[in-house]
Design a protein around this motif. Sequence first.
Motif, PDB file in Angstrom:
ATOM      1  N   ALA A 282       0.830  -1.203   0.000  1.00 49.89           N
ATOM      2  CA  ALA A 282       0.000   0.000   0.000  1.00 49.89           C
ATOM      3  C   ALA A 282       0.864   1.252   0.000  1.00 49.89           C
ATOM      4  CB  ALA A 282      -0.916  -0.012   1.219  1.00 49.89           C
ATOM      5  N   GLY A 283       1.988   1.200   0.697  1.00 46.56           N
ATOM      6  CA  GLY A 283       2.851   2.377   0.767  1.00 46.56           C
ATOM      7  C   GLY A 283       3.764   2.543  -0.427  1.00 46.56           C
ATOM      8  N   GLY A 284       4.116   1.417  -1.078  1.00 50.70           N
ATOM      9  CA  GLY A 284       5.067   1.478  -2.179  1.00 50.70           C
ATOM     10  C   GLY A 284       4.475   1.251  -3.546  1.00 50.70           C
ATOM     11  N   GLY A 285       3.229   0.857  -3.608  1.00 51.02           N
ATOM     12  CA  GLY A 285       2.600   0.648  -4.910  1.00 51.02           C
ATOM     13  C   GLY A 285       2.965  -0.691  -5.515  1.00 51.02           C
ATOM     14  N   PRO A 286       2.829  -0.829  -6.848  1.00 43.12           N
ATOM     15  CA  PRO A 286       3.061  -2.115  -7.509  1.00 43.12           C
ATOM     16  C   PRO A 286       4.540  -2.449  -7.631  1.00 43.12           C
ATOM     17  CG  PRO A 286       2.541  -0.433  -9.134  1.00 43.12           C
ATOM     18  CD  PRO A 286       2.361   0.206  -7.788  1.00 43.12           C
ATOM     19  N   ALA A 287       4.821  -3.746  -7.645  1.00 40.16           N
ATOM     20  CA  ALA A 287       6.182  -4.219  -7.884  1.00 40.16           C
ATOM     21  C   ALA A 287       6.522  -4.071  -9.364  1.00 40.16           C
ATOM     22  CB  ALA A 287       6.312  -5.673  -7.464  1.00 40.16           C
ATOM     23  N   PRO A 288       7.788  -3.862  -9.707  1.00 38.01           N
ATOM     24  CA  PRO A 288       8.173  -3.792 -11.122  1.00 38.01           C
ATOM     25  C   PRO A 288       7.831  -5.083 -11.857  1.00 38.01           C
ATOM     26  CG  PRO A 288       9.923  -2.923  -9.730  1.00 38.01           C
ATOM     27  CD  PRO A 288       8.917  -3.560  -8.809  1.00 38.01           C
ATOM     28  N   GLY A 289       7.510  -4.949 -13.125  1.00 37.63           N
ATOM     29  CA  GLY A 289       7.264  -6.104 -13.970  1.00 37.63           C
ATOM     30  C   GLY A 289       5.812  -6.521 -14.019  1.00 37.63           C
ATOM     31  N   THR A 290       5.546  -7.503 -14.860  1.00 39.34           N
ATOM     32  CA  THR A 290       4.205  -8.065 -15.026  1.00 39.34           C
ATOM     33  C   THR A 290       4.312  -9.579 -15.075  1.00 39.34           C
ATOM     34  OG1 THR A 290       4.389  -7.899 -17.434  1.00 39.34           O
ATOM     35  CG2 THR A 290       3.342  -6.058 -16.273  1.00 39.34           C
ATOM     36  N   GLY A 291       3.181 -10.215 -15.014  1.00 41.85           N
ATOM     37  CA  GLY A 291       3.158 -11.665 -15.056  1.00 41.85           C
ATOM     38  C   GLY A 291       3.139 -12.263 -13.665  1.00 41.85           C
ATOM     39  N   LYS A 292       2.721 -13.505 -13.603  1.00 36.18           N
ATOM     40  CA  LYS A 292       2.576 -14.186 -12.326  1.00 36.18           C
ATOM     41  C   LYS A 292       3.931 -14.459 -11.695  1.00 36.18           C
ATOM     42  CE  LYS A 292       0.426 -18.157 -10.101  1.00 36.18           C
ATOM     43  NZ  LYS A 292      -0.383 -19.393 -10.292  1.00 36.18           N
ATOM     44  N   ALA A 293       4.019 -14.208 -10.391  1.00 39.81           N
ATOM     45  CA  ALA A 293       5.230 -14.508  -9.636  1.00 39.81           C
ATOM     46  C   ALA A 293       5.013 -15.763  -8.804  1.00 39.81           C
ATOM     47  CB  ALA A 293       5.596 -13.337  -8.733  1.00 39.81           C
ATOM     48  N   VAL A 294       6.093 -16.367  -8.378  1.00 40.88           N
ATOM     49  CA  VAL A 294       5.996 -17.567  -7.552  1.00 40.88           C
ATOM     50  C   VAL A 294       5.335 -17.244  -6.227  1.00 40.88           C
ATOM     51  CG1 VAL A 294       7.326 -19.384  -6.407  1.00 40.88           C
ATOM     52  CG2 VAL A 294       7.998 -18.592  -8.682  1.00 40.88           C
ATOM     53  N   VAL A 295       5.725 -16.124  -5.592  1.00 41.02           N
ATOM     54  CA  VAL A 295       5.114 -15.681  -4.337  1.00 41.02           C
ATOM     55  C   VAL A 295       4.834 -14.187  -4.429  1.00 41.02           C
ATOM     56  CG1 VAL A 295       6.188 -17.471  -2.905  1.00 41.02           C
ATOM     57  CG2 VAL A 295       7.371 -15.292  -3.264  1.00 41.02           C
ATOM     58  N   SER A 296       3.914 -13.712  -3.601  1.00 45.76           N
ATOM     59  CA  SER A 296       3.490 -12.314  -3.653  1.00 45.76           C
ATOM     60  C   SER A 296       4.138 -11.444  -2.590  1.00 45.76           C
ATOM     61  CB  SER A 296       1.961 -12.224  -3.514  1.00 45.76           C
ATOM     62  OG  SER A 296       1.544 -12.794  -2.286  1.00 45.76           O
ATOM     63  N   SER A 297       5.033 -12.010  -1.806  1.00 47.59           N
ATOM     64  CA  SER A 297       5.742 -11.203  -0.808  1.00 47.59           C
ATOM     65  C   SER A 297       7.074 -11.856  -0.487  1.00 47.59           C
ATOM     66  CB  SER A 297       4.915 -11.031   0.473  1.00 47.59           C
ATOM     67  OG  SER A 297       4.682 -12.289   1.075  1.00 47.59           O
ATOM     68  N   GLY A 298       8.019 -11.028  -0.021  1.00 47.74           N
ATOM     69  CA  GLY A 298       9.325 -11.525   0.342  1.00 47.74           C
ATOM     70  C   GLY A 298       9.429 -11.812   1.829  1.00 47.74           C
ATOM     71  N   PRO A 299      10.639 -12.140   2.305  1.00 44.74           N
ATOM     72  CA  PRO A 299      10.813 -12.460   3.720  1.00 44.74           C
ATOM     73  C   PRO A 299      10.603 -11.240   4.611  1.00 44.74           C
ATOM     74  CG  PRO A 299      12.931 -12.306   2.623  1.00 44.74           C
ATOM     75  CD  PRO A 299      11.891 -12.239   1.552  1.00 44.74           C
ATOM     76  N   ALA A 300      10.159 -11.486   5.845  1.00 46.64           N
ATOM     77  CA  ALA A 300       9.942 -10.469   6.879  1.00 46.64           C
ATOM     78  C   ALA A 300       8.801  -9.537   6.483  1.00 46.64           C
ATOM     79  CB  ALA A 300      11.207  -9.672   7.161  1.00 46.64           C
ATOM     80  N   GLN A 301       7.679  -9.731   7.102  1.00 42.15           N
ATOM     81  CA  GLN A 301       6.486  -8.941   6.806  1.00 42.15           C
ATOM     82  C   GLN A 301       5.974  -8.269   8.078  1.00 42.15           C
ATOM     83  OE1 GLN A 301       5.233  -8.345   3.709  1.00 42.15           O
ATOM     84  NE2 GLN A 301       7.080  -9.401   3.048  1.00 42.15           N
ATOM     85  N   PRO A 302       5.180  -7.212   8.010  1.00 36.89           N
ATOM     86  CA  PRO A 302       4.564  -6.655   6.789  1.00 36.89           C
ATOM     87  C   PRO A 302       5.479  -5.677   6.061  1.00 36.89           C
ATOM     88  CG  PRO A 302       3.768  -5.499   8.721  1.00 36.89           C
ATOM     89  CD  PRO A 302       4.638  -6.600   9.241  1.00 36.89           C
ATOM     90  N   GLY A 303       5.325  -5.642   4.738  1.00 37.60           N
ATOM     91  CA  GLY A 303       6.014  -4.662   3.902  1.00 37.60           C
ATOM     92  C   GLY A 303       7.517  -4.713   3.971  1.00 37.60           C
ATOM     93  N   GLY A 304       8.082  -5.898   4.187  1.00 35.69           N
ATOM     94  CA  GLY A 304       9.521  -6.008   4.393  1.00 35.69           C
ATOM     95  C   GLY A 304      10.347  -5.561   3.207  1.00 35.69           C
ATOM     96  N   HIS A 305      11.548  -5.073   3.494  1.00 35.55           N
ATOM     97  CA  HIS A 305      12.456  -4.665   2.421  1.00 35.55           C
ATOM     98  C   HIS A 305      13.569  -5.697   2.275  1.00 35.55           C
ATOM     99  CE1 HIS A 305      13.825  -2.526   6.149  1.00 35.55           C
ATOM    100  NE2 HIS A 305      14.931  -3.179   5.829  1.00 35.55           N
ATOM    101  N   PRO A 306      14.082  -5.893   1.056  1.00 40.01           N
ATOM    102  CA  PRO A 306      15.100  -6.916   0.831  1.00 40.01           C
ATOM    103  C   PRO A 306      16.452  -6.503   1.379  1.00 40.01           C
ATOM    104  CG  PRO A 306      14.691  -5.695  -1.187  1.00 40.01           C
ATOM    105  CD  PRO A 306      13.704  -5.189  -0.181  1.00 40.01           C
ATOM    106  N   GLY A 307      17.202  -7.483   1.894  1.00 39.54           N
ATOM    107  CA  GLY A 307      18.586  -7.276   2.299  1.00 39.54           C
ATOM    108  C   GLY A 307      19.514  -7.819   1.229  1.00 39.54           C
TER     109      GLY A 307
END
Length: 397
Positions: A282-307
């Motif tokens: 909600a805070g960052g909007g859509p992820a780059p790219g299109t098409g189905k992904a394997v999963v809809s979120s990464g590690p550490a939630q909510p709204g986690g950022h990648p390391g």
Amino acid sequence: MRLHKWIKPVSAAAAAFLLVLPMGWGPSPKAAAAAQQTPAPCGSGDHGLLQDLQLQDTGAGREPLRFTDIQFLSQSTGRAAGTGFIIGTSDAGCHWQEIYKGSWQFEQIDFTDNVRGWALAVLPAKQTPVLLASADGGAHWKGVYTGNLHFERIQLMGAKSGYGYTAAGAYRTNDGGNSWAKVPTPANTRYAIFNDAKTGYALTLAPGGGYRVWQTRNGGHSWGEKLKVGASSTAGGQLYSRDNQVWAVLYGDSGMSQVSYALYGSTDQGAHWKRVIAQNTAGGGPAPGTGKAVVSSGPAQPGGHPGNMQLYGKETAILAGGSPAGGMVSVGVTYNGGKTWKNLKPSINGYDARISFANGKDGWLAVTSATKSSIYSTHDGGATWNRKFAFQEALQP
């Protein structure tokens, strides 16, 4: 311009480290005697080392000591660096000793073996990173010539060769930093990484929006496009490559402590890609790219950022993640090149983390948050973690 200032460690423990270095790391005689008087089981607490560092660093206006980077060369031998210190272990974290204590605040360390390494570090009064080199395991550091270049990342390839990366370019040295040559990269490069002197990858911003990933097989003399991803964001991203694996973390926007991003993976040097993570927030909007992904979120939630990521073998990839909103850090992993992806249950308090894995199962995680700074180990690919080391703030409930 040449920098030749040596930084001397200020503790006897670092001197003890030098004495034992040829035979491997181990506790100093004083520490060994104390251990005989009061045995400490492997992995139970920090055995007083971090608390001693903490006491030495107390004073008005000082920020809490914290870890900033971690690197393990094997299952047993590794270092953890932080704000004014480096500690090390040679027995898989059962015992640690002080290697360096001084003014340098380390941002990144990179050792090729147990003796030679580079680091990016800053001084408290000067926040521009300086490139340093060590020839004794990290006890002493001296400046490396970089001219007017200010590197954001370093990558040591051998005793004398390596790369320094600025925000928009790559530079190579073959003489230990006495000279640097600019490596040609595509226009609008925002990230680059090399496997060796010939093979490398670059992330660029595409005209009109979106991202591109390029590959070179001749040291940057020519580049071929390998991945094209549409996006409205220009926040950039990160690339990771090892052998045939290539992974691209592409950022969307961020807001409300949430980050949108996409993770793309390839196991054939970029010939084919899979959209593995597509995290919309909600805070960052859509992820780059299109098409189905394997999963809809990464590690550490909510709204986690990648390391940072670690790659092993032909298809194993592990991604660290942190969630300021959730106050947790964790990892996500694939063992089949992204065909499946599992975000492991968060079990560690923190906001940011860096990982270092000796293989696909045995790894280490450094929580880099100032008030949660600690080190954990895993032997099952991150499914469970055991705390090895923590500053006093991290021990509070």
